[in-house]
Design an enzyme around this catalytic site. Structure first.
Site, PDB file in Angstrom:
ATOM      1  N   LYS A 189       0.801  -1.239   0.000  1.00 40.73           N
ATOM      2  CA  LYS A 189       0.000   0.000   0.000  1.00 40.73           C
ATOM      3  C   LYS A 189       0.834   1.290   0.000  1.00 40.73           C
ATOM      4  O   LYS A 189       0.432   2.318   0.538  1.00 40.73           O
ATOM      5  CB  LYS A 189      -1.000   0.050   1.186  1.00 40.73           C
ATOM      6  CG  LYS A 189      -1.832  -1.189   1.396  1.00 40.73           C
ATOM      7  CD  LYS A 189      -2.352  -1.816   0.129  1.00 40.73           C
ATOM      8  CE  LYS A 189      -3.404  -1.015  -0.597  1.00 40.73           C
ATOM      9  NZ  LYS A 189      -3.779  -1.673  -1.877  1.00 40.73           N
ATOM     10  N   HIS A 229       7.051  -7.410  -2.802  1.00 41.56           N
ATOM     11  CA  HIS A 229       6.912  -6.860  -1.449  1.00 41.56           C
ATOM     12  C   HIS A 229       7.938  -7.504  -0.511  1.00 41.56           C
ATOM     13  O   HIS A 229       7.872  -7.327   0.698  1.00 41.56           O
ATOM     14  CB  HIS A 229       5.513  -7.153  -0.884  1.00 41.56           C
ATOM     15  CG  HIS A 229       4.407  -6.334  -1.489  1.00 41.56           C
ATOM     16  ND1 HIS A 229       4.547  -5.013  -1.835  1.00 41.56           N
ATOM     17  CD2 HIS A 229       3.122  -6.657  -1.777  1.00 41.56           C
ATOM     18  CE1 HIS A 229       3.395  -4.566  -2.319  1.00 41.56           C
ATOM     19  NE2 HIS A 229       2.516  -5.536  -2.298  1.00 41.56           N
ATOM     20  N   SER A 284      -4.580   2.954   4.247  1.00 43.33           N
ATOM     21  CA  SER A 284      -4.814   2.318   2.948  1.00 43.33           C
ATOM     22  C   SER A 284      -4.929   0.799   3.126  1.00 43.33           C
ATOM     23  O   SER A 284      -5.825   0.154   2.572  1.00 43.33           O
ATOM     24  CB  SER A 284      -3.661   2.677   1.996  1.00 43.33           C
ATOM     25  OG  SER A 284      -3.873   2.110   0.741  1.00 43.33           O
TER      26      SER A 284
END
Ligand code: A3P
Length: 280
Positions: free
Chosen positions: A46, A100, A130
């Site tokens: 995010k 990620h 988020s």
């Protein structure tokens, strides 16, 4: 591998969504062969991942690189993703990957400064808001009981991506070993054209002023919201990756005490990195 709950598992001290990565894939990355032309985008969840994907892909396409695929998530797939990875070793160059992961999971070849890595951070207060919303619309994630409860898990690192603080620290501590460009979500909001130009320079793509403007245009929140190739809308049953796209939405969720707690943790956990965060 340790299963945490119906949604998360832990491997090598890092938390993943079940169904996204697997220990076998993570181990296989240790022998994944790197090419000098490879480009990796690394983020904590995010932080503006799909936005930066759109920028990188648009720059490469403007510079004449061709990708056989339709959508951004196929043109620049997740390095750790379980699905559709068969062609990763044989994709034409330049190969673009998104991740990620923490640096320890990365293919060792990136340490030779062969590949290029772009690491994007976002201020943790907006990132958690988020993520809180995304957890409500993403099937792979548990729906949070409340913002307060979610924040607690987030600050403890009990979410997909583990601790935000660890992610930032670990990536910033490999800055001298990797060929890496650090950018922030807030830089991109503040001056998208300058961010696009920085990425062009880093990637060695010499675009005309007009082409840079076109990349900027394709990457605005409004245009990405309408672009199904870029916005991942089809990968969600409900909701939207393109939610608000702003700085400071955290003010609508955080109490003063919660905000001060994050400020303290920032100081304690990564204060020595001297990073500057933009909060509004
Ligand atoms: P919000 O939920 O705060 O709106 P990621 O791609 O890493 O999952 O990050 C998603 C966040 O990036 C969402 O934040 C989304 O709205 C924002 N985002 C995506 N594209 C953007 C754009 N073109 N401009 C600004 N923000 C964008």
């Amino acid at each position: 591998m340790e299963t945490i709950n119906d949604y998360l598992f832990k491997y090598k001290n890092y938390i993943f969504s079940i169904g996204f990565a697997s220990p076998e894939i993570l181990d296989s990355l240790q022998s994944f062969e790197i090419r000098e032309s490879d480009v990796f985008l690394a983020t904590y969840p995010k932080s503006g991942t799909i936005w930066t994907q759109q920028i990188i892909i648009s720059i490469c396409e403007s510079a004449g690189d061709l990708f056989e695929y339709q959508n951004n998530h196929e043109k620049m797939p997740w390095l750790e993703h379980r699905e559709n990875r068969e062609d990763y070793p044989v994709r034409p160059s330049p190969r673009l990957f998104t991740t990620h992961l923490r640096p320890a999971f990365m293919p060792p070849g990136v340490k030779d400064k062969k590949a290029k890595i772009i690491y994007v951070t976002r201020n943790p207060k907006d990132a958690v808001v988020s993520a809180f919303h995304f957890s409500q619309i993403c099937d792979r994630l548990e729906t949070p009981k409340s913002f307060e409860h979610y924040l607690e898990n987030y600050l403890e690192g009990n979410v997909s991506g583990s601790s935000w603080f660890d992610h930032i620290r670990r990536w910033h501590s490999v800055g001298d070993q990797y060929n890496i460009l650090f950018l922030s979500y807030e830089d991109m909001i503040g001056d998208l054209k300058t961010a696009v130009t920085k990425i062009c320079t880093f990637l060695g793509k010499n675009l005309s002023e007009e082409d840079v403007e076109k990349v900027v245009e394709k990457s605005t929140f409004k245009n990405m919201k309408e672009d199904p190739k870029a916005n991942y809308k089809n990968s969600l049953k409900k909701g939207d990756f393109m939610r608000k796209g702003q700085i400071s939405d955290w003010k609508n969720y955080f109490t003063v005490a919660q905000s001060e707690r994050v400020d303290r943790l920032l100081q304690e956990r990564i204060g020595d990195l001297s990073l500057k965060f933009v909060w509004e």
